[in-house]
Design a protein around this motif. Structure first.
Motif, PDB file in Angstrom:
ATOM      1  N   ARG B  70       0.814  -1.213   0.000  1.00 27.72           N
ATOM      2  CA  ARG B  70       0.000   0.000   0.000  1.00 27.72           C
ATOM      3  C   ARG B  70       0.852   1.269   0.000  1.00 27.72           C
ATOM      4  N   TRP B  71       2.148   1.149   0.262  1.00 24.51           N
ATOM      5  CA  TRP B  71       3.045   2.306   0.314  1.00 24.51           C
ATOM      6  C   TRP B  71       4.141   2.252  -0.735  1.00 24.51           C
ATOM      7  N   ARG B  72       4.011   1.391  -1.721  1.00 23.27           N
ATOM      8  CA  ARG B  72       5.038   1.275  -2.781  1.00 23.27           C
ATOM      9  C   ARG B  72       5.290   2.623  -3.457  1.00 23.27           C
ATOM     10  N   HIS B  73       4.196   3.409  -3.634  1.00 17.72           N
ATOM     11  CA  HIS B  73       4.332   4.673  -4.366  1.00 17.72           C
ATOM     12  C   HIS B  73       5.141   5.702  -3.595  1.00 17.72           C
ATOM     13  N   TYR B  74       5.431   5.460  -2.301  1.00 16.01           N
ATOM     14  CA  TYR B  74       6.213   6.425  -1.532  1.00 16.01           C
ATOM     15  C   TYR B  74       7.649   6.531  -2.032  1.00 16.01           C
ATOM     16  N   ALA B  75       8.147   5.525  -2.746  1.00 14.05           N
ATOM     17  CA  ALA B  75       9.491   5.644  -3.328  1.00 14.05           C
ATOM     18  C   ALA B  75       9.513   6.843  -4.277  1.00 14.05           C
ATOM     19  N   GLU B  76       8.490   6.914  -5.123  1.00 10.72           N
ATOM     20  CA  GLU B  76       8.387   8.028  -6.075  1.00 10.72           C
ATOM     21  C   GLU B  76       8.077   9.337  -5.347  1.00 10.72           C
TER      22      GLU B  76
END
Lengths: 446, 87
Positions: B70-76
């Motif tokens: 659910r937090w994968r997009h935090y890398a970007e």
């Protein structure tokens, strides 16, 4: 051997806890710190304000705050209201430094008819009720009808909406108060409207809070008056990056196929005109606010049985403390409190009481750092005072003898008892929700 | 490889204090800190020592390839923060 400087911290929420952390980490001389709170339990809004489904944020208690309490230089006195029996002046006569970390007791009112009807709650009341705050645990919150309306669109508003729309079974593994879990399990609410006066550019919520709605499976998200309001903002090349991200994901959520059984509506440009009902809330009238978009939003009445006002908090004057009615804070310079004739020696303020009601939990760490700089400078030259020591001893004896006050051993006994009850429910703890229960649990187990 | 600060961040900035590469911002001494939602790690400067992970009191920091779904997009999100600042 160098004498110990005695510090009182009034308020054991994040503001006071971070002040304690800075003092313990940085004092170049011996210190003894008495941490006061008007509740028998410490940690303030981290315990009673952070949403129950944000258990990760609450880890800060065990990882950063509890280790401070374990330091032998620290005493806890829970259940002491400074300003009633003993005021700040009395504390200044007993300690070398007094840090006021009392937060903010006031709510921003709407000033509309019906605001005080049963069924109309401030976010302070509702969140406190959910989290078992003894001052709010006994509110007669009813979640009847199909719709709830929340005024304001900051993080608190979104937290409340999420708790109302989440399956209650999700909440059983959190530390939400038992009574709230029961009422939420019987809730008939299927639609939550979050109404805000201004437009999407000014939406106050943060990205993580908005993202969480995307993870709720049975939920449709809509934007009113129309999705055009979002698209207009997104079309502006000067839109700040953080706002762009918020609005892009809200836009994406609103475009998802609508097939859930529950709905969340972000309503922009809607000001509350009146809360309707005679004996209890039956609806709310919203009017177009001053920036209509493509069409006039006529005044409309939304039937609902519950309205929650999440329009922010404000400081209120406290006995024994100066107060600036414009900024609604205790006036300070670098953390030193300023009275009518200048700096008041030995008195400091940190947290919301000093800064106003803004920021995140960590904002208090920075704020406290600045204040503790001033305190450590001032305390370097302070000499030992037998009068202050005698006053201090008298305070401690009086509070320790009181049936209504918990020391740290008592808090830890209460904490253990809550965690044990939690084991039975499959949650981190089951909270005690009255000061009487808290003190009893604290005294039995110590 | 980098580390990433995800949603639980409360801007406690213990990570900033421990980071040997000075790659976490906004720094508490800057005015941006006062309005920031969270802190971010600059992937271009992170040396992947992992010291920040243990320092964080809310377990908000993950190795880039260990971010929960659910937090994968935090890398970007972390990368974008510094792209916006420098660009």
């Amino acid at each position: 051997m160098e004498h110990s400087r005695a510090i009182a911290i009034v308020g054991a929420g994040p503001a006071g806890a971070y002040a304690l952390q800075h003092v313990l980490d940085r004092a170049p001389f011996p210190v003894e710190i008495d941490l006061y709170d008007r509740q028998p339990v410490p940690w303030g809004l981290v315990r009673h304000g952070v949403a129950a489904d944000h258990q990760d944020k609450k880890r800060i208690i065990d990882r950063a705050f509890e280790p401070l309490m374990r330091d032998s230089r620290v005493r806890f006195l829970g259940g002491v209201e400074v300003g009633s029996a003993s005021g700040f002046d009395d504390l200044r006569a007993a300690y070398d430094a007094v840090i006021c970390a009392v937060g903010a007791d006031g709510d921003n009112r709407l000033h509309i008819p019906g605001e005080d009807l049963p069924g109309s709650w401030s976010s302070r009341e509702f969140v406190g009720w959910c989290n078992g705050d003894p001052r709010h645990a006994r509110h007669a919150v009813a979640l009847s009808g199909e719709r709830a309306v929340i005024i304001g669109n900051g993080n608190v508003a979104l937290d409340i909406a999420r708790l109302l729309l989440r399956p209650a079974s999700d909440l059983g593994t959190t530390d939400i108060a038992d009574h709230a879990l029961d009422v939420l399990a019987k809730s008939t609410i299927r639609e939550v409207v979050i109404a805000a006066r201004r437009g999407p550019r000014d939406a106050a919520f943060h990205n993580p809070e908005r993202e969480e709605f995307g993870l709720l499976e049975d939920l449709d998200v809509a934007v009113a008056p129309s999705i055009g309001a979002l698209e207009e903002a997104l079309g502006d090349p000067d839109l700040p990056g953080g706002t762009r991200r918020k609005l892009e994901t809200l836009h994406a959520l609103a475009l998802r196929p609508q097939r859930g059984t529950k709905r969340l509506i972000f309503r922009f440009f809607a000001a509350p005109a009146a809360i309707c009902g005679t004996e209890t809330v039956t609806g709310i009238r919203l009017a177009a606010s001053s920036e209509p978009l493509e069409s006039e939003l006529p005044e409309s009445e939304l039937p609902c049985d519950i309205v929650i006002r999440a329009t922010g908090y404000r400081g209120t004057p406290r006995p024994g403390l100066p107060f600036d009615p414009e900024t609604r804070v205790v006036p300070t310079q670098q953390g030193r409190v300023i009275g009518s004739s200048g700096v008041i020696s030995g008195l400091y303020a940190t947290g919301w009481a000093r800064r106003g009601c803004k920021g995140v939990i960590g904002s208090n760490r920075k704020c406290a750092g600045e204040v503790v700089n001033a305190i450590l400078d001032d305390l370097a030259g302070v000499s030992f005072s037998t009068e202050r020591a005698a006053q201090r001893a008298a305070f401690r004896r009086r509070f320790e003898a009181s049936d209504a006050v918990l020391d740290k051993a008592g808090w830890w006994a209460l904490d253990r008892a809550e965690r044990l009850r939690g084991l039975q429910r499959g949650s981190p703890r089951v909270k005690f929700t009255s000061a009487g229960q808290m003190v009893q649990a604290g005294r039995i187990g110590r | 490889m980098t580390y990433v600060i995800a949603a639980p961040c409360v801007a406690d900035y213990s990570c900033v204090e421990i980071c040997p590469a000075d790659c976490i911002g906004p720094h508490p001494s800057s005015p941006e800190f006062d309005t920031a939602e969270q802190l971010y790690i600059d992937p271009a400067r992170c040396i992947s020592c992992g010291a920040c992970v243990g320092a964080c009191p809310v377990d908000a920091i993950f190795r880039h390839d260990e971010l929960p779904q659910r937090w994968r997009h935090y890398a970007e999100v972390n990368r974008q923060h510094f792209a916006a600042v420098s660009g």
